[in-house]
Scaffold this motif. Structure first.
Motif, PDB file in Angstrom:
ATOM      1  N   ILE A 187      18.690 -17.532  41.321  1.00 26.74           N
ATOM      2  CA  ILE A 187      19.137 -17.840  39.959  1.00 26.74           C
ATOM      3  C   ILE A 187      18.006 -17.645  38.942  1.00 26.74           C
ATOM      4  N   HIS A 188      16.905 -17.065  39.383  1.00 28.05           N
ATOM      5  CA  HIS A 188      15.774 -16.742  38.503  1.00 28.05           C
ATOM      6  C   HIS A 188      15.277 -17.979  37.764  1.00 28.05           C
ATOM      7  N   CYS A 189      15.069 -19.030  38.551  1.00 27.12           N
ATOM      8  CA  CYS A 189      14.693 -20.316  37.951  1.00 27.12           C
ATOM      9  C   CYS A 189      13.193 -20.440  37.733  1.00 27.12           C
ATOM     10  N   CYS A 239       9.564 -20.626  42.040  1.00 28.72           N
ATOM     11  CA  CYS A 239       8.672 -19.993  43.012  1.00 28.72           C
ATOM     12  C   CYS A 239       7.459 -19.367  42.316  1.00 28.72           C
ATOM     13  N   VAL A 275      12.848 -12.125  38.367  1.00 27.30           N
ATOM     14  CA  VAL A 275      11.763 -12.841  39.035  1.00 27.30           C
ATOM     15  C   VAL A 275      11.612 -12.178  40.399  1.00 27.30           C
ATOM     16  N   THR A 316      17.877 -22.744  45.789  1.00 30.08           N
ATOM     17  CA  THR A 316      18.998 -22.152  46.520  1.00 30.08           C
ATOM     18  C   THR A 316      18.602 -21.821  47.962  1.00 30.08           C
ATOM     19  N   ILE A 321      12.125 -15.462  48.420  1.00 33.36           N
ATOM     20  CA  ILE A 321      12.095 -14.370  47.424  1.00 33.36           C
ATOM     21  C   ILE A 321      11.390 -13.143  47.978  1.00 33.36           C
TER      22      ILE A 321
END
Ligand code: SF4
Ligand code: SF4
Length: 462
Positions: free
Chosen positions: A270-272, A275, A223, A257, A261
């Motif tokens: 954590i590439h959630c 965003c 991401v 977190t 970015i």
């Protein structure tokens, strides 16, 4: 951290969007799976049971016993290669989509927090005011504690099994102080994890995030913010010379977190995808195309040609295939029983009144045949002596491990330098028929003496 060195509590702003909708479906499915796995049986065994004290690990219907060291190491190697292959291809998809820490935190504990504390603004207000003593927050912690009991018990069920856990839960703490202590400590740790440590578990404690610089390469899917399109970022209506980023900080406010970015790939990410949703909503509002933050790769962001096939995406899967092949081959040649020979627990041998030397041999048999078996035992190499086998044939139930003590009594003259080799033959009458060497111990000289007890001499089935 705040400027005064105190902790900056992160209260991420929820971001609705396509990625959040997809993640929510995955998260609720995983929550159900996580709760259900200890109750699911495959071939009469728990789907997953990690019985560490007995060193028996049941995974998908197969039980690794202490004698399965090679097989278990190969299995661990397969898991490691799966993780590194997956990470090389898809980045930290596991962290954002599958890790229980993210799933429970973002789709249960944080939504409850917002509900109890009046949304993100309410939480920030409580942070500035009474903090942890605010009645709404105290109520939230009470619910967290109840959930921690459920999650801790579920977690323990993976290690002790649901049947044993039921016994622990229903017995008085006075009767079972050790099990009660284990349950209490696990519950407290789960509570602290979701109430206090939160994102720090990912950003500080979890080793996987720290490996990402090694596991990811320039072609891995991540991401990322597109600086070529977004920079120079600029607030305000006058967009002359500005990039697409309007510097609204929506991507920062939603990040669980607490990172930005736009600073590039960071260990804390954590590439959630939160965003992505936050920025896409802003792009919709200002009328520019979505995807300023998106799933991409560093290669793609730089405009370089993308490479799906590269050294690590070839070598890791190749290693994985080799290990899977070895694992399958080892399983196919696996014997239907594991036999381990152990010495007596107190003294290795005993000298009887008539001068004969008596050795107690403990025979442990793990029946892997899938049905109850009777094992006939015979000692070879004890001519002129006496063998006492209390139960012969020795019954062992399906998937059970039982231990039998037999005794071999030989004249002192049978021992050379304090040793005499025998063989134990084990035959189940259904195809398993093997012999196991074993060294009996006796006095080393003319004068009898009992040597100190040493480690067991063991032999497992090949
Ligand atoms: S930077 Fe984006 S993808 Fe990474 S953790 Fe924060 S919100 Fe999630
Ligand atoms: S949400 Fe998008 S537009 Fe707003 S600051 Fe982040 S990258 Fe820039």
């Amino acid at each position: 951290m705040n400027e005064d060195g105190s902790r900056r509590w992160i209260r991420p702003k929820p971001s609705a969007g396509v990625w959040n909708s997809r993640r929510r479906v995955v998260a609720y499915a995983l929550m159900l799976l996580y709760l259900a796995i200890p109750h699911i049986q495959l071939r009469g065994k728990p789907l997953i049971l990690l019985d560490a004290p007995r060193r028996e690990f049941t995974l998908f219907g197969y039980t690794f016993l202490p004698t399965d060291t090679l097989l278990f190491m190969i299995f661990l190697g397969i898991v490691v290669l799966l993780v590194v292959s997956f990470t090389a291809l898809f980045g930290r998809v596991w962290c954002g989509w599958g890790c229980p820490q993210t799933v429970w935190m973002e789709y249960l504990f944080r939504p409850l927090e917002r509900w109890f504390e009046g949304g993100r603004a309410g939480s920030l207000g409580i942070d500035r005011g009474k903090g942890h003593l605010h009645p709404r927050r105290v109520l939230k912690y009470a619910v967290y504690a109840a959930l921690a009991v459920i999650l801790a018990n579920t977690f323990l069920a993976y290690f002790v099994g649901v049947d044993q856990l039921k016994v622990w839960v229903t017995q008085s703490p006075v009767e079972q102080p050790t099990s009660f202590a284990i349950m209490a400590v696990t519950t407290i740790l789960v509570f602290l994890d979701f109430a206090y440590f939160r994102e720090q578990t990912c950003t500080i404690a979890c080793p996987y995030g720290r490996w990402q610089s090694v596991l990811l390469d320039r072609a891995s899917v991540i991401v990322a913010y597109d600086p070529g399109r977004g920079e120079p970022r600029q607030k305000g209506r006058d967009r002359t010379g500005a990039g697409d980023c309007i510097d609204c900080s929506a991507c920062v406010q939603t990040c669980p977190t607490g990172i930005d970015i736009r600073d590039g790939l960071q260990m804390e990410c954590i590439h959630c995808t939160q965003c992505i949703d936050a920025c896409d909503a802003i792009m919709d509002q200002v009328g520019t195309p979505r995807g300023l933050i998106r799933y991409t790769s560093r290669e793609a962001l730089e405009g370089a040609p993308q490479h799906l096939l590269r050294a690590r995406t070839i070598l890791y899967p190749a290693g994985l295939i080799v290990l899977l092949g070895i694992f399958a081959w080892q399983l196919s040649i696996k014997s239907t029983a594991d036999v381990t020979l152990l010495r007596a627990l107190d003294q290795p041998f005993r000298e009887d009144a008539d001068g004969a030397i008596s050795n107690q041999v403990r025979v442990r048999i793990a029946n892997r045949s899938g049905e109850a078996r009777n094992y006939r035992l015979a000692i070879i190499g004890a001519d002129g002596g006496q063998v006492i086998i209390p139960v012969n044939p020795f019954p062992v139930a399906h998937n059970a491990t039982e231990t039998l003590s037999l005794f071999v009594i030989l004249p002192k003259s049978a021992f050379t330098a304090g040793q005499h080799e025998i063989r134990l033959r084990v035959d189940d009458g259904a195809g398993f028929d093997e012999e196991f060497p074993y060294q009996l111990l006796g006095p080393t000289g003319a004068t009898s003496r009992t040597p100190p007890a040493g480690p067991s001499s063991t032999h497992g089935a090949p």
